[in-house]
Enzyme design. Structure first.
Site, mmCIF file in Angstrom:
data_model
loop_
_atom_site.group_PDB
_atom_site.id
_atom_site.type_symbol
_atom_site.label_atom_id
_atom_site.label_comp_id
_atom_site.label_asym_id
_atom_site.label_seq_id
_atom_site.Cartn_x
_atom_site.Cartn_y
_atom_site.Cartn_z
ATOM 1 N N GLU A 273 -4.697 2.549 -4.068
ATOM 2 C CA GLU A 273 -3.235 2.528 -3.990
ATOM 3 C C GLU A 273 -2.719 1.211 -3.425
ATOM 4 O O GLU A 273 -1.569 1.118 -2.990
ATOM 5 C CB GLU A 273 -2.725 3.685 -3.122
ATOM 6 C CG GLU A 273 -3.149 3.650 -1.676
ATOM 7 C CD GLU A 273 -4.480 4.333 -1.396
ATOM 8 O OE1 GLU A 273 -4.663 4.785 -0.247
ATOM 9 O OE2 GLU A 273 -5.323 4.428 -2.307
ATOM 10 N N ASP B 208 0.849 -1.188 0.000
ATOM 11 C CA ASP B 208 0.000 0.000 0.000
ATOM 12 C C ASP B 208 0.887 1.241 0.000
ATOM 13 O O ASP B 208 1.787 1.362 0.855
ATOM 14 C CB ASP B 208 -0.911 0.001 1.239
ATOM 15 C CG ASP B 208 -1.978 1.078 1.169
ATOM 16 O OD1 ASP B 208 -3.045 0.815 0.605
ATOM 17 O OD2 ASP B 208 -1.726 2.192 1.670
ATOM 18 N N ASP C 204 -2.102 9.551 -10.320
ATOM 19 C CA ASP C 204 -2.145 8.473 -11.320
ATOM 20 C C ASP C 204 -0.754 8.189 -11.869
ATOM 21 O O ASP C 204 -0.384 7.030 -12.095
ATOM 22 C CB ASP C 204 -3.083 8.858 -12.466
ATOM 23 C CG ASP C 204 -4.545 8.803 -12.064
ATOM 24 O OD1 ASP C 204 -4.851 8.302 -10.969
ATOM 25 O OD2 ASP C 204 -5.387 9.280 -12.850
#
Length: 312
Positions: free
Chosen positions: A219, A176, A193
């Site tokens: 994410e 993560d 992004d």
């Protein structure tokens, strides 16, 4: 002539394309038909990605329907060699079509065999190609081009179904990106992004032939390590963490850097794919609570719990 020498001679003079890649995806053998089709000198042993890049830039070899080669490569490597066998059609610049099979052994070596199917009816080929594109899209994350959750979960199920001994069944890591909401708020979603794609590309470059990497959502990403001990998987993720720490993905802010947290869990007897992911998720949460930018092993959580229980 010995049997191996006879077999090599038959391969060399065959119209069928034959090649073998090692576990690092470096070409170790290619017969004459394969070399002629993909523009290889007799003694060349390039890596697969280097061969594909060279032919793409020269406008020859496999037709690659992408304007950005690196994005195509990231998506393709995320699935290349991840299952023991697959068969598919591919077309070449100039109009030829090939039916290709890829067989991967337990050591990660891949045998590629292809036959020319140009003579088949074009309309039938187009229908099958549309089907293949649809199947690929169903397993691909739209933003990063790597595998999606569905594909990764299927690879976990394959790993758990393996007859290998339990200690080497494999591991799963949940990754993560740290403080990603803050990154989006400060730099904008477009930059967010871009960072997700940078992360996916850098991690995918480190993934071994038999392993699988995918985006779960947002994410959060996942790594699947079949027949891998948790200590070996930890070393691999640690190396990935080091590479991300030194990445500077934003040209407009050369000082910007980011990191990720990871939770790692080993498969045990009776685990389902959901069980294993849940264990890795618990370790990931612990990594976040420990300050982020680190790796926590699920087995250590159990050890710590026993220690606390023993001190009560």
């Amino acid at each position: 002539m010995s049997m191996p020498d006879k077999l090599l001679a038959l391969y060399e003079n065959s119209q069928v394309l034959v090649a073998a890649y090692d576990d690092f995806d470096r070409l170790r053998y290619a017969n004459r038909s394969f070399r002629e089709t993909f523009f290889l000198e007799p003694d060349e042993e390039p890596f697969w990605h280097a061969l594909m890049r060279r032919n793409f830039e020269a406008g020859r070899g496999t037709v690659i329907r992408a304007s950005d080669f690196d994005e195509w490569l990231t998506a393709t490597l995320s699935r290349r060699g991840k299952i023991g066998f697959r068969a598919f059609e591919t077309d070449l610049v100039g109009g030829r079509w090939l039916w290709m099979t890829e067989a991967v052994d337990s050591d990660g070596w891949m045998l590629c065999i292809a036959s020319d199917i140009t003579a088949l009816k074009a309309s039938s080929r187009t229908l099958r190609q549309d089907r293949d594109f649809a199947m690929k899209a169903a397993y691909t994350d739209d933003l990063t081009g790597v595998n999606n959750r569905r594909y990764a979960m299927a690879r976990i199920e394959d790993m758990l179904a393996s007859p290998k001994a339990d200690p080497l069944a494999g591991c799963v890591a949940m990754l993560d990106l740290d403080n990603f909401k803050y990154i989006n708020d400060r730099y904008g979603h477009r930059a967010g992004d871009f960072i997700l794609k940078d992360f996916a590309k850098r991690i995918q470059e480190q993934v071994r032939r038999a392993d699988c990497f995918g985006r779960v959502g947002g994410e959060e990403f996942i790594l699947v390590f079949p027949t891998t001990s948790i200590s070996e998987a930890e070393l691999i993720v640690e190396r990935m963490l080091g590479l991300i720490r030194i990445s500077r993905p934003l040209p407009e802010d050369p000082d910007f850097h980011y990191s990720f947290s990871a939770g790692l869990a080993a498969a045990t007897h009776g685990d389902t794919a959901s069980d294993l992911c849940a264990k890795a998720d618990r370790a990931l949460y612990a990594a976040k609570m420990a300050g982020r930018n680190c790796i926590v092993l699920e087995k250590d959580l159990a050890t710590d719990a026993l220690r606390r229980r023993g001190s009560d």
